[in-house]
Design a protein around this motif. Structure first.
Motif, PDB file in Angstrom:
ATOM      1  N   ASP A  31       0.904  -1.058   0.010  1.00 60.90           N
ATOM      2  CA  ASP A  31      -0.109   0.228   0.008  1.00 60.90           C
ATOM      3  C   ASP A  31       0.962   1.235  -0.129  1.00 60.90           C
ATOM      4  N   LYS A  32       1.408   1.610  -1.210  1.00 65.61           N
ATOM      5  CA  LYS A  32       2.170   2.776  -1.251  1.00 65.61           C
ATOM      6  C   LYS A  32       1.640   4.060  -0.862  1.00 65.61           C
ATOM      7  N   ALA A  33       0.304   4.224  -0.912  1.00 65.70           N
ATOM      8  CA  ALA A  33      -0.451   5.639  -0.645  1.00 65.70           C
ATOM      9  C   ALA A  33      -0.129   5.660   0.774  1.00 65.70           C
ATOM     10  N   ARG A  34      -0.394   4.491   1.705  1.00 65.76           N
ATOM     11  CA  ARG A  34      -0.561   4.368   2.942  1.00 65.76           C
ATOM     12  C   ARG A  34       0.788   4.744   3.534  1.00 65.76           C
ATOM     13  N   ALA A  35       1.642   3.954   3.036  1.00 62.89           N
ATOM     14  CA  ALA A  35       3.288   4.175   3.351  1.00 62.89           C
ATOM     15  C   ALA A  35       3.840   5.364   3.250  1.00 62.89           C
ATOM     16  N   ALA A  36       3.510   6.151   2.063  1.00 67.03           N
ATOM     17  CA  ALA A  36       3.726   7.418   1.741  1.00 67.03           C
ATOM     18  C   ALA A  36       3.220   8.437   3.018  1.00 67.03           C
ATOM     19  N   LYS A  37       1.870   8.200   3.208  1.00 64.89           N
ATOM     20  CA  LYS A  37       1.315   9.154   4.341  1.00 64.89           C
ATOM     21  C   LYS A  37       1.958   8.863   5.476  1.00 64.89           C
ATOM     22  N   ALA A  38       2.199   7.576   5.715  1.00 57.60           N
ATOM     23  CA  ALA A  38       3.099   7.560   7.266  1.00 57.60           C
ATOM     24  C   ALA A  38       4.453   8.157   7.198  1.00 57.60           C
ATOM     25  N   ALA A  39       4.930   7.981   6.020  1.00 62.38           N
ATOM     26  CA  ALA A  39       6.309   8.746   5.830  1.00 62.38           C
ATOM     27  C   ALA A  39       6.372  10.357   5.969  1.00 62.38           C
ATOM     28  N   TRP A  40       5.280  10.703   5.184  1.00 61.42           N
ATOM     29  CA  TRP A  40       5.137  12.066   5.254  1.00 61.42           C
ATOM     30  C   TRP A  40       4.768  12.475   6.814  1.00 61.42           C
ATOM     31  N   GLU A  41       4.056  12.025   7.536  1.00 61.69           N
ATOM     32  CA  GLU A  41       3.627  12.548   8.685  1.00 61.69           C
ATOM     33  C   GLU A  41       5.014  12.554   9.529  1.00 61.69           C
ATOM     34  N   PHE A  42       5.838  11.348   9.495  1.00 66.73           N
ATOM     35  CA  PHE A  42       6.891  11.348  10.544  1.00 66.73           C
ATOM     36  C   PHE A  42       8.024  12.094  10.115  1.00 66.73           C
ATOM     37  N   ILE A  43       8.313  12.104   8.685  1.00 69.30           N
ATOM     38  CA  ILE A  43       9.705  12.529   8.297  1.00 69.30           C
ATOM     39  C   ILE A  43       9.614  13.713   6.908  1.00 69.30           C
ATOM     40  N   GLY A  44       8.260  13.912   6.567  1.00 65.47           N
ATOM     41  CA  GLY A  44       8.224  14.668   5.134  1.00 65.47           C
ATOM     42  C   GLY A  44       7.628  16.031   5.489  1.00 65.47           C
ATOM     43  N   LYS A  45       6.597  15.864   6.376  1.00 62.64           N
ATOM     44  CA  LYS A  45       5.797  17.148   6.819  1.00 62.64           C
ATOM     45  C   LYS A  45       6.551  18.486   6.852  1.00 62.64           C
ATOM     46  N   GLY A  46       6.137  19.510   6.226  1.00 64.57           N
ATOM     47  CA  GLY A  46       6.814  20.896   5.906  1.00 64.57           C
ATOM     48  C   GLY A  46       7.917  20.651   4.932  1.00 64.57           C
ATOM     49  N   LEU A  47       8.577  19.411   4.683  1.00 62.85           N
ATOM     50  CA  LEU A  47       9.639  19.416   3.675  1.00 62.85           C
ATOM     51  C   LEU A  47       9.164  19.044   2.289  1.00 62.85           C
ATOM     52  N   ILE A  48       8.303  18.023   2.245  1.00 60.49           N
ATOM     53  CA  ILE A  48       7.735  17.523   0.686  1.00 60.49           C
ATOM     54  C   ILE A  48       6.403  17.378   0.886  1.00 60.49           C
ATOM     55  N   GLU A  49       5.866  17.338  -0.414  1.00 64.36           N
ATOM     56  CA  GLU A  49       4.313  17.071  -0.293  1.00 64.36           C
ATOM     57  C   GLU A  49       4.127  15.517  -0.280  1.00 64.36           C
ATOM     58  N   GLU A  50       2.967  15.055   0.224  1.00 71.39           N
ATOM     59  CA  GLU A  50       2.692  13.622   0.399  1.00 71.39           C
ATOM     60  C   GLU A  50       2.525  13.095  -0.961  1.00 71.39           C
ATOM     61  N   SER A  51       1.942  13.766  -1.938  1.00 74.38           N
ATOM     62  CA  SER A  51       1.948  12.925  -3.288  1.00 74.38           C
ATOM     63  C   SER A  51       3.132  12.787  -4.084  1.00 74.38           C
ATOM     64  N   VAL A  52       4.148  13.703  -3.624  1.00 73.29           N
ATOM     65  CA  VAL A  52       5.585  13.419  -4.361  1.00 73.29           C
ATOM     66  C   VAL A  52       6.021  12.179  -3.637  1.00 73.29           C
ATOM     67  N   LEU A  53       6.061  11.879  -2.174  1.00 72.75           N
ATOM     68  CA  LEU A  53       6.218  10.778  -1.612  1.00 72.75           C
ATOM     69  C   LEU A  53       5.519   9.411  -2.116  1.00 72.75           C
ATOM     70  N   THR A  54       4.371   9.630  -2.526  1.00 71.04           N
ATOM     71  CA  THR A  54       3.634   8.423  -3.301  1.00 71.04           C
ATOM     72  C   THR A  54       4.190   8.256  -4.372  1.00 71.04           C
ATOM     73  N   GLU A  55       4.353   8.988  -5.260  1.00 70.97           N
ATOM     74  CA  GLU A  55       4.993   9.065  -6.641  1.00 70.97           C
ATOM     75  C   GLU A  55       6.348   8.360  -6.499  1.00 70.97           C
ATOM     76  N   ALA A  56       7.216   9.016  -5.532  1.00 72.06           N
ATOM     77  CA  ALA A  56       8.520   8.361  -5.281  1.00 72.06           C
ATOM     78  C   ALA A  56       8.498   6.746  -5.044  1.00 72.06           C
ATOM     79  N   LEU A  57       7.649   6.581  -4.011  1.00 71.85           N
ATOM     80  CA  LEU A  57       7.628   5.054  -3.766  1.00 71.85           C
ATOM     81  C   LEU A  57       7.246   4.497  -4.892  1.00 71.85           C
ATOM     82  N   ALA A  58       6.414   4.831  -5.897  1.00 69.35           N
ATOM     83  CA  ALA A  58       5.819   3.769  -6.923  1.00 69.35           C
ATOM     84  C   ALA A  58       6.806   3.923  -8.098  1.00 69.35           C
TER      85      ALA A  58
END
Length: 149
Positions: free
Chosen positions: A66-93
């Motif tokens: 579940d890349k979308a869920r994983a991206a959301k978790a990563a964004w919450e803990f290490i990406g918030k304020g630094l990168i958009e959640e959608s970018v993390l989702t795309e990067a994981l895919a």
């Protein structure tokens, strides 16, 4: 050489930017980022290492399933304020992202990389790469997962 999510950030910022070759094309089976501990830490903290490996296997499974869920978790803990959640989702895919928890997968490539580094004189000598891996922690996690199925 650039890893995700930097590749996605760059290509979004400049649509003319392009990936010339994926890491695996330049160095087949190459280990990118790995989870590792020193042998003294393993010796003194076996329970902590077992937990770390179990969490790593769980995280890799989460990204694969579940890349979308994983991206959301990563964004919450290490990406918030630094990168958009959608970018993390795309990067994981991205084809640049390959998540593997089995340490055996990288042994051969790690040996080739070590041989190349030794050829360059960095380090001047080295033990066989396979000796750097303790599979018992991973095997124990996989055995527990198999028992649950």
């Amino acid at each position: 050489m650039v890893r995700e999510p930097t590749i996605t950030v760059i290509t979004k910022a400049d649509p003319q930017a392009a990936v010339l070759a994926l890491g695996g094309e330049m160095f087949p089976g190459q280990p990118g980022t790995v989870v590792a501990t020193r042998s003294a830490f393993v010796r003194d903290n076996r329970e902590a290492v077992a937990k770390l490996v179990a969490l790593h296997v769980k995280a890799v499974d989460a990204v694969r399933n579940d890349k979308a869920r994983a991206a959301k978790a990563a964004w919450e803990f290490i990406g918030k304020g630094l990168i958009e959640e959608s970018v993390l989702t795309e990067a994981l895919a991205s084809p640049s992202s390959k998540f593997i928890s089995d340490p055996r997968y990288i042994v051969e490539a790690a040996q080739r990389m070590q041989d190349f580094q030794t050829e360059l004189g960095i380090p001047s000598s080295a033990a066989p790469a396979a000796q750097a891996f303790d599979y018992s922690f991973y095997d124990a996690v996989i055995g527990k997962v198999a028992e649950l199925k």
